[in-house]
Scaffold this active site. Sequence first.
Site, short mmCIF file in Angstrom:
data_model
loop_
_atom_site.label_atom_id
_atom_site.label_comp_id
_atom_site.label_asym_id
_atom_site.label_seq_id
_atom_site.Cartn_x
_atom_site.Cartn_y
_atom_site.Cartn_z
N PRO A 94 -0.14 -17.51 -9.51
CA PRO A 94 0.96 -17.11 -8.61
C PRO A 94 2.31 -17.12 -9.33
O PRO A 94 3.27 -16.54 -8.83
CB PRO A 94 0.93 -18.17 -7.50
CG PRO A 94 -0.19 -19.09 -7.78
CD PRO A 94 -0.84 -18.72 -9.07
N GLU A 121 -4.82 -27.49 -9.61
CA GLU A 121 -3.36 -27.29 -9.53
C GLU A 121 -2.87 -26.31 -10.58
O GLU A 121 -1.78 -25.77 -10.48
CB GLU A 121 -2.63 -28.62 -9.70
CG GLU A 121 -2.73 -29.56 -8.50
CD GLU A 121 -2.22 -28.93 -7.22
OE1 GLU A 121 -1.07 -28.50 -7.18
OE2 GLU A 121 -3.01 -28.87 -6.25
N ARG A 162 -11.41 1.53 -11.03
CA ARG A 162 -11.40 2.78 -10.25
C ARG A 162 -10.48 3.84 -10.84
O ARG A 162 -10.55 5.00 -10.46
CB ARG A 162 -11.11 2.51 -8.76
CG ARG A 162 -9.72 2.06 -8.46
CD ARG A 162 -9.66 1.51 -7.06
NE ARG A 162 -10.02 2.49 -6.05
CZ ARG A 162 -9.26 3.52 -5.68
NH1 ARG A 162 -8.08 3.69 -6.25
NH2 ARG A 162 -9.66 4.35 -4.76
N ASP A 177 -4.25 8.51 -4.13
CA ASP A 177 -4.08 7.18 -3.56
C ASP A 177 -2.63 6.88 -3.20
O ASP A 177 -1.73 7.48 -3.76
CB ASP A 177 -4.45 6.10 -4.60
CG ASP A 177 -5.94 5.88 -4.70
OD1 ASP A 177 -6.67 6.38 -3.85
OD2 ASP A 177 -6.34 5.19 -5.65
N1 ADE Z 1 -4.26 -17.87 -8.39
C1 ADE Z 1 -3.92 -18.46 -7.22
N2 ADE Z 1 -3.16 -17.67 -6.48
C2 ADE Z 1 -2.97 -16.51 -7.18
C3 ADE Z 1 -2.26 -15.31 -6.95
N3 ADE Z 1 -1.55 -15.11 -5.84
N4 ADE Z 1 -2.30 -14.36 -7.88
C4 ADE Z 1 -3.00 -14.56 -9.02
N5 ADE Z 1 -3.68 -15.67 -9.30
C5 ADE Z 1 -3.68 -16.65 -8.39
#
Ligand code: ADE
Length: 260
Positions: A94, A121, A162, A177
Site C-alpha cells: 500500500p 505488517e 490481457r 477498454d
Molecule cells: N498489500 C496490501 N495492501 C495492498 C495494496 N493496496 N496494494 C498492493 N499491495 C498491497
Amino acid sequence: MLQFDVVTIFPAMFDAVAEAGVIGRAREKGIYQLVAWNPRDFAQNAYRTVDDRPYGGGPGMVMMAEPVGRALAAARQRQKSAGVQKPRVVHLTPQGRLLNHQLVMELAGQQGLVLLAGRYEGVDERAIARGANGIDDEISIGDYVLSGGELAAMVLIDCIVRQLPGVLGDAESAHQDSFVNGLLDCPHYTRPEVCEGQKVPPVLLSGNHADISRWRLKQALGRTWQRRPDLLVKRVLSDDERSLLEEFKREMCTQELNGA
Ligand code: ADE
C-alpha cells in the site's frame, strides 16, 4: 513469452489467476509463464519460519529479510535462465505508487517481472531496498489495505496479460477498454431489445457506424464527466469532444425535465 516469478508464502493462490478465463488460456497458449517461489522453502530452521517480531516493538510480525532475499534471488536466477537479462522487480505494497493504465502498459512491455507479495505488517526493509540487486518499483492497487500482496500481484498479472498480443479474442477489445483513451467506457447492450420495459438506445440498432461511434464517444465523455471528473482535468478535449460533452449535458437536462 512474458516471464512472471512471484515470491509468496501462498503459491496456491496463484492457481486462481493462472487457470481461469482468458488469463488461464493465455498461459496454455504459452503467452506467459508464471513460477512461484515460497520463502518458507528458503527458511533455515526446522519450523520454516519466515516472520518475526518487529524491532522496536509494536503489533504484528515482519517478514524476515533472509528467506525473502533468497527467494527473490532464486526468482531472478530463473528469469535469467529463461533469457530475461533485466527483470523488473516489483514489491506490492500500500506504500507503493498507485497502479493505473499507463503503468500497466509500461509493465506489459517488459520481458520479465518478479513480483514480491508480502504478508503480516510488512517485509524487513533490507529485503526491499532499491538498487542493483534490489527492488525496482513499489506498487499499490488502491488506497486500502489487503491481508497480503498476493491479490494485488494477481490484479497486476491479470491486467498486464490481457494487454499482450493474442490474449483477447477480439483484437479491438483491449483498445476500447476504459482508461485507454483517458475516459471511462461507454454503456453496452445485448439482446433482448426491450428488457423489463427498458429499451436499447435506438442508435445502436440503426446500423449507422458513424452515428454509433459518435454516440459511444458522447456516452464515454458524459460518464467520465459524471463519475470521474478528475480524469477530464488531466485530458485535453478536442473541439469535437467538447461539443459532444455539451450535447450529453443538454440531453441529460432534457431527460430530467421530462422526468426520465
Ligand atoms: N498489500 C496490501 N495492501 C495492498 C495494496 N493496496 N496494494 C498492493 N499491495 C498491497
